[in-house]
Write a protein that holds these residues in place. Structure first.
Motif, PDB file in Angstrom:
ATOM      1  N   CYS A   1       0.838  -1.206   0.000  1.00 22.95           N
ATOM      2  CA  CYS A   1       0.000   0.000   0.000  1.00 22.95           C
ATOM      3  C   CYS A   1       0.869   1.252   0.000  1.00 22.95           C
ATOM      4  O   CYS A   1       0.447   2.327  -0.413  1.00 22.95           O
ATOM      5  CB  CYS A   1      -0.925  -0.001   1.217  1.00 22.95           C
ATOM      6  N   GLY A   2       2.113   1.089   0.478  1.00 26.07           N
ATOM      7  CA  GLY A   2       3.060   2.201   0.497  1.00 26.07           C
ATOM      8  C   GLY A   2       2.942   3.102   1.708  1.00 26.07           C
ATOM      9  O   GLY A   2       3.748   4.025   1.877  1.00 26.07           O
ATOM     10  N   GLU A   3       1.975   2.839   2.579  1.00 26.08           N
ATOM     11  CA  GLU A   3       1.728   3.732   3.700  1.00 26.08           C
ATOM     12  C   GLU A   3       1.887   3.087   5.068  1.00 26.08           C
ATOM     13  O   GLU A   3       2.157   3.775   6.042  1.00 26.08           O
ATOM     14  CB  GLU A   3       0.303   4.308   3.589  1.00 26.08           C
ATOM     15  N   CYS A   4       1.706   1.789   5.180  1.00 26.94           N
ATOM     16  CA  CYS A   4       1.725   1.137   6.499  1.00 26.94           C
ATOM     17  C   CYS A   4       3.155   0.971   7.015  1.00 26.94           C
ATOM     18  O   CYS A   4       4.128   1.191   6.295  1.00 26.94           O
ATOM     19  CB  CYS A   4       1.013  -0.208   6.434  1.00 26.94           C
ATOM     20  N   ARG A   5       3.268   0.551   8.257  1.00 35.03           N
ATOM     21  CA  ARG A   5       4.587   0.410   8.898  1.00 35.03           C
ATOM     22  C   ARG A   5       5.458  -0.619   8.187  1.00 35.03           C
ATOM     23  O   ARG A   5       6.686  -0.479   8.117  1.00 35.03           O
ATOM     24  CB  ARG A   5       4.409   0.034  10.368  1.00 35.03           C
ATOM     25  N   HIS A   6       4.847  -1.661   7.644  1.00 36.32           N
ATOM     26  CA  HIS A   6       5.637  -2.680   6.954  1.00 36.32           C
ATOM     27  C   HIS A   6       6.170  -2.146   5.621  1.00 36.32           C
ATOM     28  O   HIS A   6       7.315  -2.411   5.252  1.00 36.32           O
ATOM     29  CB  HIS A   6       4.792  -3.936   6.720  1.00 36.32           C
ATOM     30  N   CYS A   7       5.324  -1.433   4.897  1.00 33.97           N
ATOM     31  CA  CYS A   7       5.759  -0.887   3.611  1.00 33.97           C
ATOM     32  C   CYS A   7       6.873   0.140   3.776  1.00 33.97           C
ATOM     33  O   CYS A   7       7.699   0.322   2.885  1.00 33.97           O
ATOM     34  CB  CYS A   7       4.570  -0.264   2.877  1.00 33.97           C
ATOM     35  N   LYS A   8       6.894   0.818   4.921  1.00 39.40           N
ATOM     36  CA  LYS A   8       7.917   1.828   5.174  1.00 39.40           C
ATOM     37  C   LYS A   8       9.166   1.245   5.830  1.00 39.40           C
ATOM     38  O   LYS A   8      10.146   1.954   6.048  1.00 39.40           O
ATOM     39  CB  LYS A   8       7.335   2.943   6.040  1.00 39.40           C
TER      40      LYS A   8
ATOM     41  N   GLU B   1      12.429  -1.397   5.903  1.00 41.74           N
ATOM     42  CA  GLU B   1      13.340  -2.070   4.985  1.00 41.74           C
ATOM     43  C   GLU B   1      13.452  -3.559   5.291  1.00 41.74           C
ATOM     44  O   GLU B   1      14.092  -4.309   4.549  1.00 41.74           O
ATOM     45  CB  GLU B   1      14.724  -1.426   5.058  1.00 41.74           C
ATOM     46  N   GLU B   2      12.824  -4.007   6.384  1.00 38.83           N
ATOM     47  CA  GLU B   2      12.962  -5.385   6.820  1.00 38.83           C
ATOM     48  C   GLU B   2      11.721  -6.229   6.572  1.00 38.83           C
ATOM     49  O   GLU B   2      11.705  -7.406   6.892  1.00 38.83           O
ATOM     50  CB  GLU B   2      13.299  -5.411   8.321  1.00 38.83           C
ATOM     51  N   SER B   3      10.664  -5.660   6.043  1.00 40.03           N
ATOM     52  CA  SER B   3       9.425  -6.416   5.889  1.00 40.03           C
ATOM     53  C   SER B   3       8.661  -5.964   4.650  1.00 40.03           C
ATOM     54  O   SER B   3       8.731  -4.806   4.251  1.00 40.03           O
ATOM     55  CB  SER B   3       8.530  -6.232   7.126  1.00 40.03           C
ATOM     56  N   ASN B   4       7.941  -6.898   4.058  1.00 39.12           N
ATOM     57  CA  ASN B   4       7.026  -6.543   2.974  1.00 39.12           C
ATOM     58  C   ASN B   4       5.630  -7.105   3.242  1.00 39.12           C
ATOM     59  O   ASN B   4       4.845  -7.296   2.322  1.00 39.12           O
ATOM     60  CB  ASN B   4       7.547  -7.038   1.617  1.00 39.12           C
ATOM     61  N   MET B   5       5.317  -7.365   4.502  1.00 37.87           N
ATOM     62  CA  MET B   5       4.023  -7.919   4.887  1.00 37.87           C
ATOM     63  C   MET B   5       3.025  -6.789   5.114  1.00 37.87           C
ATOM     64  O   MET B   5       2.626  -6.478   6.242  1.00 37.87           O
ATOM     65  CB  MET B   5       4.180  -8.786   6.133  1.00 37.87           C
ATOM     66  N   CYS B   6       2.631  -6.168   4.032  1.00 35.85           N
ATOM     67  CA  CYS B   6       1.737  -5.011   4.063  1.00 35.85           C
ATOM     68  C   CYS B   6       0.479  -5.289   4.885  1.00 35.85           C
ATOM     69  O   CYS B   6      -0.138  -6.352   4.758  1.00 35.85           O
ATOM     70  CB  CYS B   6       1.360  -4.640   2.638  1.00 35.85           C
ATOM     71  N   ASP B   7       0.100  -4.340   5.730  1.00 34.60           N
ATOM     72  CA  ASP B   7      -1.093  -4.504   6.556  1.00 34.60           C
ATOM     73  C   ASP B   7      -2.344  -4.668   5.700  1.00 34.60           C
ATOM     74  O   ASP B   7      -3.273  -5.387   6.075  1.00 34.60           O
ATOM     75  CB  ASP B   7      -1.282  -3.286   7.481  1.00 34.60           C
ATOM     76  N   LEU B   8      -2.388  -4.005   4.551  1.00 29.41           N
ATOM     77  CA  LEU B   8      -3.576  -4.048   3.698  1.00 29.41           C
ATOM     78  C   LEU B   8      -3.530  -5.189   2.689  1.00 29.41           C
ATOM     79  O   LEU B   8      -4.539  -5.875   2.472  1.00 29.41           O
ATOM     80  CB  LEU B   8      -3.718  -2.716   2.948  1.00 29.41           C
ATOM     81  N   LEU B   9      -2.375  -5.415   2.082  1.00 27.20           N
ATOM     82  CA  LEU B   9      -2.298  -6.307   0.927  1.00 27.20           C
ATOM     83  C   LEU B   9      -1.437  -7.540   1.143  1.00 27.20           C
ATOM     84  O   LEU B   9      -1.038  -8.192   0.173  1.00 27.20           O
ATOM     85  CB  LEU B   9      -1.771  -5.521  -0.288  1.00 27.20           C
ATOM     86  N   ARG B  10      -1.161  -7.889   2.395  1.00 28.10           N
ATOM     87  CA  ARG B  10      -0.383  -9.107   2.637  1.00 28.10           C
ATOM     88  C   ARG B  10      -1.164 -10.330   2.129  1.00 28.10           C
ATOM     89  O   ARG B  10      -2.374 -10.285   1.942  1.00 28.10           O
ATOM     90  CB  ARG B  10      -0.058  -9.270   4.110  1.00 28.10           C
ATOM     91  N   ILE B  11      -0.462 -11.433   1.915  1.00 26.73           N
ATOM     92  CA  ILE B  11      -1.077 -12.643   1.387  1.00 26.73           C
ATOM     93  C   ILE B  11      -2.231 -13.094   2.275  1.00 26.73           C
ATOM     94  O   ILE B  11      -2.092 -13.223   3.494  1.00 26.73           O
ATOM     95  CB  ILE B  11      -0.040 -13.776   1.279  1.00 26.73           C
TER      96      ILE B  11
END
Length: 247
Positions: A101-108, A110-120
């Motif tokens: 999403c580019g806005e959540c803590r995970h998207c921001k 550098e250690e995670s890509n488990m987006c709060d909105l669009l994670r698997i």
């Protein structure tokens, strides 16, 4: 210039899984226009991943059928929904099942890509925007898979699950970047993080394993060992910097 089909329902062919382990059936499906923050893609090429097989068999998870599987593909944007500004009709793209999403803590981070909105979410068979499917047959909803559903000539994807690529890239080859290659290289570069001149062992020389080997090469590994029960895979491995093959 807007697509002639923009805003309209598109009828196309799709491989539909009607039940666990049942042969996929080619059906004519209706694909609704993209809603806010969604993109409709004309799928040019799609690959088959073992994950598709696993969820088709529906062993060890909650069955969700009828469903259009597929998540490793490449295509071209047919139309975009309200609020989409980074993509336009004609862009070459890869659908990706781990969105941002580019806005959540995970998207921001550098250690995670488990987006709060669009994670698997393998149990979700509808779009986030309104909780509805964009696929139907005679008014009956057909569920999405991993937010991508690429076993269809057209699919609708959240904009955060679409990666724009170089228009010169051959779609028949780069389609595996959306899963197999990114999974293997990511496992090496972002998780294992081998040091320069280290020795790296790769267990399994399928598509993911070969991509992991390429990740090791990029990281500067001095020796890459390929291990597989299938010796036929060593020929492909030798085309990469795999120095030792173990069967």
């Amino acid at each position: 210039m807007a697509s002639s089909t923009a805003g309209q329902v598109i009828k196309c062919k799709a491989a539909v899984a009607w039940g666990a382990g049942e042969p996929l059936k080619i059906e004519e499906v209706e694909v609704a226009p993209p809603q806010a923050m969604e993109v409709r893609i004309k799928v040019h090429y799609t690959a088959l991943c073992h994950t598709d097989l696993y969820f088709w068999e529906a062993k060890g998870q909650t069955p969700l059928f009828p469903r259009i599987l597929g998540h490793e593909a490449a295509g071209v944007v047919e139309s975009v929904g309200e609020g989409v500004t980074d993509l336009k009709e004609g862009d070459s793209v890869l659908p990706v099942f781990t969105g941002e999403c580019g806005e959540c803590r995970h998207c921001k981070s550098e250690e995670s890509n488990m987006c709060d909105l669009l994670r698997i979410n393998t149990d979700r068979g509808v779009m986030i925007n309104d909780g509805k499917s964009r696929f139907s047959i005679n008014g009956k909803p057909i569920y999405h898979f991993l937010g991508t559903s690429t076993f269809s000539e057209y699919t609708v994807v959240h904009v955060g699950c679409v990666a724009k690529i170089n228009p010169e890239a051959p779609l028949n080859k780069v389609c595996i970047l959306s899963c197999g290659v990114s999974t293997g290289m990511g496992a090496t570069l972002n998780v294992a993080k081998p040091k320069k001149d280290s020795t790296v062992a790769i267990f399994g020389l399928g598509g993911v394993g070969l991509a992991a080997a390429e990740g090791a090469r990029i990281a500067g590994a001095s020796r890459i060992i390929g291990i597989d029960l299938n010796s036929d895979r060593f020929e492909k491995g030798c085309q990469l910097p795999i120095s030792i093959n173990i069967c």
